[in-house]
Design a protein around this motif. Structure first.
Motif, PDB file in Angstrom:
ATOM      1  N   SER A 181       0.847  -1.203   0.000  1.00 38.65           N
ATOM      2  CA  SER A 181       0.000   0.000   0.000  1.00 38.65           C
ATOM      3  C   SER A 181       0.875   1.243   0.000  1.00 38.65           C
ATOM      4  O   SER A 181       0.619   2.208  -0.726  1.00 38.65           O
ATOM      5  N   PHE A 182       1.900   1.208   0.835  1.00 34.86           N
ATOM      6  CA  PHE A 182       2.778   2.370   0.945  1.00 34.86           C
ATOM      7  C   PHE A 182       3.555   2.582  -0.359  1.00 34.86           C
ATOM      8  O   PHE A 182       3.668   3.706  -0.849  1.00 34.86           O
ATOM      9  N   PHE A 183       4.052   1.493  -0.922  1.00 35.61           N
ATOM     10  CA  PHE A 183       4.768   1.602  -2.186  1.00 35.61           C
ATOM     11  C   PHE A 183       3.873   2.220  -3.260  1.00 35.61           C
ATOM     12  O   PHE A 183       4.283   3.107  -4.012  1.00 35.61           O
ATOM     13  N   LEU A 184       2.628   1.757  -3.311  1.00 32.28           N
ATOM     14  CA  LEU A 184       1.720   2.283  -4.327  1.00 32.28           C
ATOM     15  C   LEU A 184       1.429   3.758  -4.066  1.00 32.28           C
ATOM     16  O   LEU A 184       1.304   4.554  -4.999  1.00 32.28           O
ATOM     17  N   PHE A 185       1.341   4.115  -2.798  1.00 31.01           N
ATOM     18  CA  PHE A 185       1.123   5.529  -2.467  1.00 31.01           C
ATOM     19  C   PHE A 185       2.291   6.369  -2.980  1.00 31.01           C
ATOM     20  O   PHE A 185       2.091   7.444  -3.563  1.00 31.01           O
ATOM     21  N   LEU A 186       3.515   5.878  -2.784  1.00 31.51           N
ATOM     22  CA  LEU A 186       4.682   6.620  -3.276  1.00 31.51           C
ATOM     23  C   LEU A 186       4.647   6.725  -4.800  1.00 31.51           C
ATOM     24  O   LEU A 186       4.900   7.783  -5.379  1.00 31.51           O
ATOM     25  N   ASN A 187       4.328   5.614  -5.444  1.00 27.20           N
ATOM     26  CA  ASN A 187       4.230   5.617  -6.895  1.00 27.20           C
ATOM     27  C   ASN A 187       3.197   6.652  -7.351  1.00 27.20           C
ATOM     28  O   ASN A 187       3.430   7.416  -8.289  1.00 27.20           O
ATOM     29  N   LEU A 188       2.086   6.716  -6.651  1.00 29.46           N
ATOM     30  CA  LEU A 188       1.030   7.654  -7.030  1.00 29.46           C
ATOM     31  C   LEU A 188       1.478   9.088  -6.805  1.00 29.46           C
ATOM     32  O   LEU A 188       1.107   9.989  -7.561  1.00 29.46           O
ATOM     33  N   THR A 189       2.270   9.306  -5.771  1.00 28.13           N
ATOM     34  CA  THR A 189       2.751  10.658  -5.519  1.00 28.13           C
ATOM     35  C   THR A 189       3.670  11.113  -6.649  1.00 28.13           C
ATOM     36  O   THR A 189       3.514  12.214  -7.193  1.00 28.13           O
ATOM     37  N   VAL A 190       4.600  10.250  -7.024  1.00 32.46           N
ATOM     38  CA  VAL A 190       5.558  10.633  -8.068  1.00 32.46           C
ATOM     39  C   VAL A 190       4.847  10.834  -9.406  1.00 32.46           C
ATOM     40  O   VAL A 190       4.984  11.884 -10.055  1.00 32.46           O
ATOM     41  N   THR A 191       4.058   9.846  -9.811  1.00 35.97           N
ATOM     42  CA  THR A 191       3.393   9.989 -11.110  1.00 35.97           C
ATOM     43  C   THR A 191       2.383  11.134 -11.072  1.00 35.97           C
ATOM     44  O   THR A 191       2.181  11.829 -12.070  1.00 35.97           O
ATOM     45  N   GLU A 198      -1.322   5.793 -17.035  1.00 34.67           N
ATOM     46  CA  GLU A 198      -1.615   4.391 -16.740  1.00 34.67           C
ATOM     47  C   GLU A 198      -1.063   4.021 -15.363  1.00 34.67           C
ATOM     48  O   GLU A 198      -1.760   3.430 -14.551  1.00 34.67           O
ATOM     49  N   LEU A 199       0.208   4.388 -15.127  1.00 32.98           N
ATOM     50  CA  LEU A 199       0.790   4.052 -13.825  1.00 32.98           C
ATOM     51  C   LEU A 199      -0.053   4.638 -12.705  1.00 32.98           C
ATOM     52  O   LEU A 199      -0.241   4.040 -11.654  1.00 32.98           O
ATOM     53  N   HIS A 200      -0.571   5.844 -12.951  1.00 37.07           N
ATOM     54  CA  HIS A 200      -1.338   6.504 -11.902  1.00 37.07           C
ATOM     55  C   HIS A 200      -2.712   5.846 -11.728  1.00 37.07           C
ATOM     56  O   HIS A 200      -3.144   5.583 -10.619  1.00 37.07           O
ATOM     57  N   ARG A 201      -3.363   5.560 -12.823  1.00 41.27           N
ATOM     58  CA  ARG A 201      -4.713   5.010 -12.713  1.00 41.27           C
ATOM     59  C   ARG A 201      -4.697   3.572 -12.209  1.00 41.27           C
ATOM     60  O   ARG A 201      -5.412   3.225 -11.272  1.00 41.27           O
ATOM     61  N   TRP A 202      -3.851   2.738 -12.808  1.00 41.48           N
ATOM     62  CA  TRP A 202      -3.834   1.331 -12.353  1.00 41.48           C
ATOM     63  C   TRP A 202      -3.237   1.246 -10.956  1.00 41.48           C
ATOM     64  O   TRP A 202      -3.661   0.413 -10.147  1.00 41.48           O
ATOM     65  N   GLY A 203      -2.280   2.111 -10.676  1.00 42.56           N
ATOM     66  CA  GLY A 203      -1.725   2.127  -9.318  1.00 42.56           C
ATOM     67  C   GLY A 203      -2.786   2.473  -8.299  1.00 42.56           C
ATOM     68  O   GLY A 203      -2.822   1.922  -7.192  1.00 42.56           O
ATOM     69  N   ALA A 204      -3.691   3.380  -8.669  1.00 39.82           N
ATOM     70  CA  ALA A 204      -4.745   3.783  -7.735  1.00 39.82           C
ATOM     71  C   ALA A 204      -5.704   2.623  -7.477  1.00 39.82           C
ATOM     72  O   ALA A 204      -6.065   2.345  -6.328  1.00 39.82           O
ATOM     73  N   HIS A 205      -6.113   1.937  -8.553  1.00 39.94           N
ATOM     74  CA  HIS A 205      -6.970   0.768  -8.359  1.00 39.94           C
ATOM     75  C   HIS A 205      -6.265  -0.251  -7.472  1.00 39.94           C
ATOM     76  O   HIS A 205      -6.854  -0.799  -6.541  1.00 39.94           O
ATOM     77  N   ALA A 206      -4.978  -0.483  -7.783  1.00 41.36           N
ATOM     78  CA  ALA A 206      -4.236  -1.495  -7.024  1.00 41.36           C
ATOM     79  C   ALA A 206      -4.121  -1.092  -5.559  1.00 41.36           C
ATOM     80  O   ALA A 206      -4.179  -1.941  -4.670  1.00 41.36           O
ATOM     81  N   MET A 207      -3.992   0.206  -5.302  1.00 42.09           N
ATOM     82  CA  MET A 207      -3.845   0.616  -3.901  1.00 42.09           C
ATOM     83  C   MET A 207      -5.119   0.348  -3.121  1.00 42.09           C
ATOM     84  O   MET A 207      -5.073  -0.093  -1.962  1.00 42.09           O
ATOM     85  N   VAL A 208      -6.264   0.614  -3.745  1.00 45.77           N
ATOM     86  CA  VAL A 208      -7.527   0.323  -3.056  1.00 45.77           C
ATOM     87  C   VAL A 208      -7.563  -1.157  -2.665  1.00 45.77           C
ATOM     88  O   VAL A 208      -7.861  -1.519  -1.517  1.00 45.77           O
ATOM     89  N   ILE A 209      -7.190  -2.022  -3.621  1.00 48.39           N
ATOM     90  CA  ILE A 209      -7.228  -3.460  -3.338  1.00 48.39           C
ATOM     91  C   ILE A 209      -6.207  -3.819  -2.267  1.00 48.39           C
ATOM     92  O   ILE A 209      -6.500  -4.572  -1.332  1.00 48.39           O
TER      93      ILE A 209
END
Ligand code: HEM
Lengths: 361, 276
Positions: free
Chosen positions: B81-91, B124-135
């Protein structure tokens, strides 16, 4: 083939779908020793994949399920399935050990401490790379969709909330927005926060177990798996235009008409039962509904508690305050399936209905 | 004259330092030592130092329960979850360079991101990352529940977790509007319509009509919580700006703060849970 497709579509409706998922849930809990065996689980997985693969031959199903925004739902369904298996597997193994007086598996390594560098940092590093690569591949393979520019002039049908809220949108079929969209979500949040303060069972902290925590696990999983995950699945794949229900292989016909003649409880009581007209005073008119609700939330808990040794013991263990909160939350959660059944069985629309002040239950 | 220089070069060649000596000179030089305060972490002392002297690593304890670092136990879901949050912040920051939250530009900026950037996958990284973070957050909660890790002394960290869960969903929901396409506008319309029915605070909610002063209604379509959320009666440009600011500034900052608290508490509550 044609016949089979029709047959499957006909099998699917909210009643069978929901009942089947509840029965499946019961079976999952009951036969946990069986399906947690890796061999057996593998067979289930292969079966599911085969059904999914065959379904892809159906144009409609393929169209819906390959929409880029629906891909995450498959990710969710399969990962929730896998992790349900993984947690139950470890719980079953531990429960066997506990029954023989042995400590849970986790205990064998829990007293041993390892250096975070390298033991944990290494796992994190690998996990980061794997997750990063998966995300990259996913992003290269699937374009983020973009529909036409937003316009207030044209409403798409169906209009769906983001997928993670589709469970709430499904509730709108049975409850008005003030309940389904505001009160119930708030209760879900408050209820989740309340869990650690209600669950006084000291056992089962820090390891997987089912037998030691049945009472906590069953309601939680019922909420998560049945009232949340399967309703999201339903909202995505089986709700089409007009929020009508469609079979998995049924084309979404925007002109499908479903006759709704739902009846309020007040009508049942005054008109059908007493054979008179509805009283003009709304409070009097809704008296049966109010009484029923009062009984459900205030009268029922003491009655049940007195009748059941199990609940009595629970009350003693938790104390009155915790017990009352637990009862309220449990009854609120049960209110959704109960209303579903009332709707299907009696076409019941509202238990209490005062549309003048938007107070419909 | 050249003789002298030649001799000098020869001398230097004879005395040239070995690679080890170069390495040592660097790793004992002032620059290196000012950055890293310990040698390579292969001894107990240096492993401890590696964690303690690095602000990111020191979120961890120095040592951890062996059972707690196993993937079969945590499923890595909190970390993911945290990794995805970081990814979402950068993208997300990269997307902000190109995106303007106005009805005139928003949609076409997204189109441009798609059409004008070869192999562009930020969206894409942002959108799919967001879905993945919810999961991932759901699964993390699921595992914390199944291991009974909310039990004392970790009750409050569970509560913080629930707030993080809500924030994650709100982040995703506010972001849903930003592409400003039909999907976005109508999904948000469906979602925010609920607010109209909020008891007492929404003008179509029960109890709202009771809030009157001298016959003047306090809660109307132009003063209720739905209006406050959207900045208007409908999803419009004002809503876009509101959701943009919530999505890019307010909710991420709140979530990041709470994550810091969450991680801090994991340690203060005795590290990742394990059997007694
Ligand atoms: C943005 C969301 C979240 C992030 C980034 C996050 C991150 C983490 C991380 C990295 C850990 C360490 C252990 C592990 O990875 O399992 C952890 C532990 C924990 N989290 Fe979260 N978390 C989030 C949301 C939640 C939610 C939704 C809950 C519960 C409702 C929760 C409750 C807990 C608890 C109780 C622990 C301690 C578990 C233990 O000691 O075994 N967190 N979290």
């Amino acid at each position: 083939m044609h016949f089979l497709i029709h047959f499957i579509n006909a099998l699917f409706n909210p009643v069978t779908y929901f009942s089947a998922s509840v029965i499946g849930f019961g079976a999952m809990i009951h036969y946990r020793e069986k399906w947690t065996e890796p061999q057996f689980a593998l067979r289930i997985l292969i079966g599911v994949l085969a059904v999914l693969g065959l379904s892809m031959f159906n144009d409609h199903f393929r169209e819906i399920s390959t929409k880029p925004d629906n891909v995450p739902i498959f990710l969710m369904v399969f990962s929730v399935g896998f992790f349900t298996w993984l947690s139950f597997r470890q719980a079953v193994v531990n429960d066997r050990r506990l029954a023989q007086g042995q400590p849970p598996v986790e205990k064998e390594t829990s007293d041993k401490k390892v250096y975070v560098w390298p033991d944990l940092v290494y796992v994190e590093f690998i996990a980061t790379i794997v997750a990063g690569v998966v995300l990259m591949v996913w992003s290269l393979a699937l374009h983020a969709p973009l529909e036409q520019a937003a316009t207030p002039a044209w409403t798409p049908n169906p209009s769906k909330a983001p997928w993670y809220f589709l469970g709430l949108q499904e509730m709108l079929v049975y409850y008005d927005p003030w309940l389904a969209g505001v009160v119930f979500p708030s209760l879900i949040i408050v209820g989740l926060m309340a869990i650690p303060y209600i669950d006084k069972n000291p056992k089962g902290a820090g390891y997987y177990t089912f037998n030691e925590r049945k009472l906590a696990i069953v309601p939680f999983l019922f909420g998560f798996l049945i009232l949340w995950v399967t309703l999201i699945f339903l909202g995505t794949f089986l709700r089409g235009p007009g929020w009508n229900f469609f079979g998995p292989f049924e084309d979404w016909d925007p002109h499908k008409v479903v006759v709704l003649n739902n009846i309020n409880l007040s009508e049942y009581f005054w008109v059908k039962f007493l054979g008179m007209g509805l009283p003009p005073n709304p409070l009097l008119r809704e008296l049966p509904g109010f009484s029923l609700l009062a009984f459900y939330f205030i009268g029922l808990p003491p009655l049940l508690t007195k009748k059941s040794n199990f609940l009595m013991g629970l009350l003693e263990r938790l104390g009155v305050a915790r017990y009352a909160v637990l009862m309220f939350l449990a009854l609120s959660m049960a209110a959704l399936p109960i209303k579903m059944v009332l709707r299907w069985a009696f076409n019941l629309k509202y238990i209490v209905s005062i549309p003048e002040v938007f107070f419909n239950i | 004259m050249f003789e002298g220089l030649k001799k000098k070069v020869e001398e230097m060649r004879a005395n040239r330092p070995s690679p080890e000596a170069v390495k040592q000179a660097i790793s004992e030089g002032q620059i290196w030592k000012s950055i890293f305060r310990h040698g390579y972490p292969d001894t107990p002392r240096n492993r401890i130092m590696a964690v303690l002297s690095n602000v990111f690593l020191h979120l961890h304890p120095v040592k951890a329960r062996h059972s707690g670092v196993k993937m079969s136990y945590t499923w890595c879901m909190g970390g993911l979850s945290f990794f995805l949050f970081l990814n979402l912040t950068v993208t997300g920051v990269l997307l902000m360079f190109y995106y303007r939250p106005t009805a005139e530009y928003a949609y076409y900026d997204i189109v441009a991101l798609r059409e004008a950037v070869p192999l562009g996958i930020m969206r894409e990284l942002h959108r799919w990352g967001a879905h993945a973070m919810v999961i991932a957050v759901w699964l993390h909660m699921f595992r914390v529940f199944m291991t009974g890790s909310y039990k004392p002394p970790r009750e409050f960290n569970w509560v913080i977790g629930v707030v993080l869960l809500v924030l994650t969903l709100l982040l995703s929901f506010t972001g849903y509007l930003l592409p400003w396409d039909q999907l976005a506008m109508w999904a948000i319309t469906v979602g925010t319509n609920m607010a109209r029915a909020t008891p007492f605070l929404g003008f179509e909610g029960p109890g709202a009509s009771m809030l009157q002063v001298g016959g003047v209604k306090l809660v109307t379509g132009g003063s209720d919580i739905h209006f406050a959320l959207l900045g208007g009666h409908f999803v419009s440009e004002a809503t876009l700006l509101r959701f943009y600011v919530l999505h890019c500034v307010f909710i991420p900052l709140t979530a990041a703060t709470l994550m810091a608290v969450h991680f801090w508490r994991v340690r203060k509550d005795g590290g990742i849970s394990g059997p007694l």
